[in-house]
Write a protein that holds these residues in place. Structure first.
Motif, PDB file in Angstrom:
ATOM      1  N   ASP A  46       0.823  -1.208   0.000  1.00  0.00           N
ATOM      2  CA  ASP A  46       0.000   0.000   0.000  1.00  0.00           C
ATOM      3  C   ASP A  46       0.857   1.258   0.000  1.00  0.00           C
ATOM      4  O   ASP A  46       0.482   2.269  -0.594  1.00  0.00           O
ATOM      5  CB  ASP A  46      -0.942  -0.011   1.213  1.00  0.00           C
ATOM      6  N   ALA A  47       2.009   1.199   0.667  1.00  0.00           N
ATOM      7  CA  ALA A  47       2.915   2.348   0.656  1.00  0.00           C
ATOM      8  C   ALA A  47       3.424   2.626  -0.754  1.00  0.00           C
ATOM      9  O   ALA A  47       3.536   3.785  -1.173  1.00  0.00           O
ATOM     10  CB  ALA A  47       4.088   2.098   1.606  1.00  0.00           C
ATOM     11  N   GLU A  48       3.723   1.572  -1.511  1.00  0.00           N
ATOM     12  CA  GLU A  48       4.159   1.758  -2.903  1.00  0.00           C
ATOM     13  C   GLU A  48       3.042   2.385  -3.737  1.00  0.00           C
ATOM     14  O   GLU A  48       3.294   3.263  -4.571  1.00  0.00           O
ATOM     15  CB  GLU A  48       4.574   0.407  -3.508  1.00  0.00           C
ATOM     16  N   ASP A  49       1.805   1.955  -3.498  1.00  0.00           N
ATOM     17  CA  ASP A  49       0.674   2.549  -4.217  1.00  0.00           C
ATOM     18  C   ASP A  49       0.529   4.029  -3.873  1.00  0.00           C
ATOM     19  O   ASP A  49       0.228   4.861  -4.739  1.00  0.00           O
ATOM     20  CB  ASP A  49      -0.623   1.804  -3.875  1.00  0.00           C
ATOM     21  N   VAL A  50       0.737   4.355  -2.602  1.00  0.00           N
ATOM     22  CA  VAL A  50       0.659   5.759  -2.180  1.00  0.00           C
ATOM     23  C   VAL A  50       1.731   6.585  -2.891  1.00  0.00           C
ATOM     24  O   VAL A  50       1.480   7.716  -3.311  1.00  0.00           O
ATOM     25  CB  VAL A  50       0.810   5.871  -0.646  1.00  0.00           C
ATOM     26  N   LEU A  51       2.921   6.016  -3.047  1.00  0.00           N
ATOM     27  CA  LEU A  51       3.980   6.746  -3.758  1.00  0.00           C
ATOM     28  C   LEU A  51       3.610   6.999  -5.215  1.00  0.00           C
ATOM     29  O   LEU A  51       3.912   8.057  -5.773  1.00  0.00           O
ATOM     30  CB  LEU A  51       5.299   5.978  -3.666  1.00  0.00           C
ATOM     31  N   GLN A  52       2.964   6.033  -5.852  1.00  0.00           N
ATOM     32  CA  GLN A  52       2.502   6.230  -7.227  1.00  0.00           C
ATOM     33  C   GLN A  52       1.507   7.388  -7.288  1.00  0.00           C
ATOM     34  O   GLN A  52       1.588   8.250  -8.170  1.00  0.00           O
ATOM     35  CB  GLN A  52       1.831   4.943  -7.742  1.00  0.00           C
ATOM     36  N   GLU A  53       0.570   7.402  -6.341  1.00  0.00           N
ATOM     37  CA  GLU A  53      -0.429   8.469  -6.302  1.00  0.00           C
ATOM     38  C   GLU A  53       0.230   9.814  -6.006  1.00  0.00           C
ATOM     39  O   GLU A  53      -0.153  10.855  -6.569  1.00  0.00           O
ATOM     40  CB  GLU A  53      -1.486   8.151  -5.244  1.00  0.00           C
ATOM     41  N   THR A  54       1.219   9.798  -5.122  1.00  0.00           N
ATOM     42  CA  THR A  54       1.943  11.034  -4.796  1.00  0.00           C
ATOM     43  C   THR A  54       2.647  11.580  -6.023  1.00  0.00           C
ATOM     44  O   THR A  54       2.602  12.792  -6.301  1.00  0.00           O
ATOM     45  CB  THR A  54       2.975  10.766  -3.668  1.00  0.00           C
ATOM     46  N   TRP A  55       3.288  10.678  -6.783  1.00  0.00           N
ATOM     47  CA  TRP A  55       3.983  11.127  -7.996  1.00  0.00           C
ATOM     48  C   TRP A  55       3.002  11.782  -8.986  1.00  0.00           C
ATOM     49  O   TRP A  55       3.286  12.836  -9.546  1.00  0.00           O
ATOM     50  CB  TRP A  55       4.714   9.978  -8.679  1.00  0.00           C
ATOM     51  N   LEU A  56       1.870  11.154  -9.203  1.00  0.00           N
ATOM     52  CA  LEU A  56       0.900  11.685 -10.168  1.00  0.00           C
ATOM     53  C   LEU A  56       0.459  13.094  -9.786  1.00  0.00           C
ATOM     54  O   LEU A  56       0.294  13.962 -10.654  1.00  0.00           O
ATOM     55  CB  LEU A  56      -0.311  10.753 -10.259  1.00  0.00           C
ATOM     56  N   ARG A  57       0.279  13.338  -8.495  1.00  0.00           N
ATOM     57  CA  ARG A  57      -0.123  14.681  -8.056  1.00  0.00           C
ATOM     58  C   ARG A  57       1.057  15.649  -8.094  1.00  0.00           C
ATOM     59  O   ARG A  57       0.909  16.799  -8.481  1.00  0.00           O
ATOM     60  CB  ARG A  57      -0.730  14.605  -6.639  1.00  0.00           C
ATOM     61  N   TRP A  58       2.211  15.170  -7.708  1.00  0.00           N
ATOM     62  CA  TRP A  58       3.410  16.007  -7.703  1.00  0.00           C
ATOM     63  C   TRP A  58       3.789  16.439  -9.114  1.00  0.00           C
ATOM     64  O   TRP A  58       4.218  17.582  -9.338  1.00  0.00           O
ATOM     65  CB  TRP A  58       4.555  15.232  -7.060  1.00  0.00           C
ATOM     66  N   ALA A  59       3.620  15.553 -10.087  1.00  0.00           N
ATOM     67  CA  ALA A  59       3.993  15.868 -11.472  1.00  0.00           C
ATOM     68  C   ALA A  59       3.158  17.008 -12.036  1.00  0.00           C
ATOM     69  O   ALA A  59       3.578  17.673 -12.994  1.00  0.00           O
ATOM     70  CB  ALA A  59       3.851  14.624 -12.344  1.00  0.00           C
ATOM     71  N   GLY A  60       1.980  17.245 -11.468  1.00  0.00           N
ATOM     72  CA  GLY A  60       1.114  18.316 -11.961  1.00  0.00           C
ATOM     73  C   GLY A  60       1.252  19.618 -11.201  1.00  0.00           C
ATOM     74  O   GLY A  60       0.536  20.589 -11.486  1.00  0.00           O
ATOM     75  N   VAL A  61       2.172  19.673 -10.220  1.00  0.00           N
ATOM     76  CA  VAL A  61       2.340  20.872  -9.391  1.00  0.00           C
ATOM     77  C   VAL A  61       3.257  21.875 -10.084  1.00  0.00           C
ATOM     78  O   VAL A  61       4.269  21.507 -10.694  1.00  0.00           O
ATOM     79  CB  VAL A  61       2.916  20.485  -8.008  1.00  0.00           C
ATOM     80  N   ASP A  62       2.929  23.157 -10.005  1.00  0.00           N
ATOM     81  CA  ASP A  62       3.804  24.227 -10.492  1.00  0.00           C
ATOM     82  C   ASP A  62       4.896  24.442  -9.451  1.00  0.00           C
ATOM     83  O   ASP A  62       4.649  24.990  -8.368  1.00  0.00           O
ATOM     84  CB  ASP A  62       2.979  25.507 -10.680  1.00  0.00           C
TER      85      ASP A  62
END
Length: 309
Positions: A46-62
């Motif tokens: 689940d921690a690995e899944d959270v990191l995937q979700e974190t990356w997707l949101r982080w990639a869209g941050v200015d």
């Protein structure tokens, strides 16, 4: 590791210098973010899944709007982990038998950070399981990662004053349940070596001599492998149960390993990891035995996991 997150960069458009900077920041803090998520969830998958979700949101941050990239990433990870922790709680309600944290094969340097090692021990992870989701997040971020109350407040969507109260309540809760005293790795290794010798030689009395009167044995087979469905309490009951399985265990390969930054035993059958056995030691005696047998929780025992604060 770089190729893993380089792939993320490609998905987000690697030609963009901003994306390169985002990937670099994410990779730099990746082990820290995994550790935050794992301590909140007790599950590496689940921690690995959270990191995937974190990356997707982080990639869209200015990135131009981000003052502290580490703090921002921790905030995203915490919010994602909180949502998953609540869902995980619902899954645990229908879990077959006891639910134990997913064991991690950890690098030797993790044990050198005493506070981090204590926080990821199997015994401490079980204490964290008794906290409500927001209490667990606040405790982990404050006590393990030393974040300020203002930072934590943003991550858990509470006021700093509320976070202080939650932290105080969580500290008291944990203090009442955590291991009674600091145990050195040498003491744990000594208890493990004695336990291993007793098992391999079939020395039941030697085994009983190691167990505290109120020792607790917990097993996690997840309904896939045979394991005790409820905690077994008391030296006599635990001793009898272990004695019944001595032949099977002794026929297997028992090897010491660094699991969750503490010495543990890995039981292998036909070369495959069958059980990870972690101990809790108090006052020189074994007070907790945690046997993880669910094969879905043993996938991180094949390679070392880097944990960081």
């Amino acid at each position: 590791m770089e190729s893993e997150y380089g792939e993320y960069g490609e998905h987000a458009g690697a030609a963009d210098p901003g994306t390169d900077a985002a990937t670099e920041a994410f990779v730099t803090h990746r082990n820290l973010l995994f550790t935050v998520a794992y301590e909140m969830l007790g599950s590496a998958a689940d921690a690995e899944d959270v990191l995937q979700e974190t990356w997707l949101r982080w990639a869209g941050v200015d990135l131009g709007t981000v003052r502290d990239r580490r703090a921002y990433l921790v905030r995203i990870t915490t919010r994602q982990a909180l949502g998953r922790l609540r869902a995980l709680g619902r899954r645990k309600e229908s879990y077959v038998g006891s639910w134990l944290p997913e064991p991690l094969l950890t690098a030797p340097d993790v044990a050198e950070d005493v506070e981090l090692a204590d926080s990821v021990s199997m015994a401490m992870m079980l204490v964290l399981e008794t906290l409500a989701p927001t209490e667990r997040a606040v405790f982990v971020l404050r006590e393990v990662f030393d974040l300020g109350y203002d930072e934590i407040a943003e991550a858990v969507d509470k006021t700093p004053a509320a976070v202080r109260q939650i932290a105080h309540r969580a500290r008291a809760h944990v203090a009442a349940r955590r291991p009674r005293g600091a145990v050195s790795p040498a003491e744990t290794r000594g208890a493990l070596d004695a336990f291993r010798r007793a098992v391999e030689t079939g020395d039941l009395q030697g085994l009983l001599d190691l167990l505290a009167p109120d020792v607790v044995l917990m097993g996690d087979g997840g309904g896939i492998r045979q394991a005790v469905l409820r905690p077994v309490v008391g030296a006599d009951k635990v001793g009898r149960l272990l004695a019944a399985g001595l032949g099977r265990i002794a026929a297997a390969s028992l090897r010491p390993a660094q699991v969750n930054a503490h010495p543990a035993l890995v039981v292998r059958l036909d070369g495959e990891v069958d059980t990870v056995l972690a101990l809790r030691i108090d006052d020189g005696l074994i007070t907790g035995l945690y046997a993880v047998r669910n094969p879905q929780k043993l996938s991180h025992m094949g390679r070392e996991t880097a944990l960081r604060r």
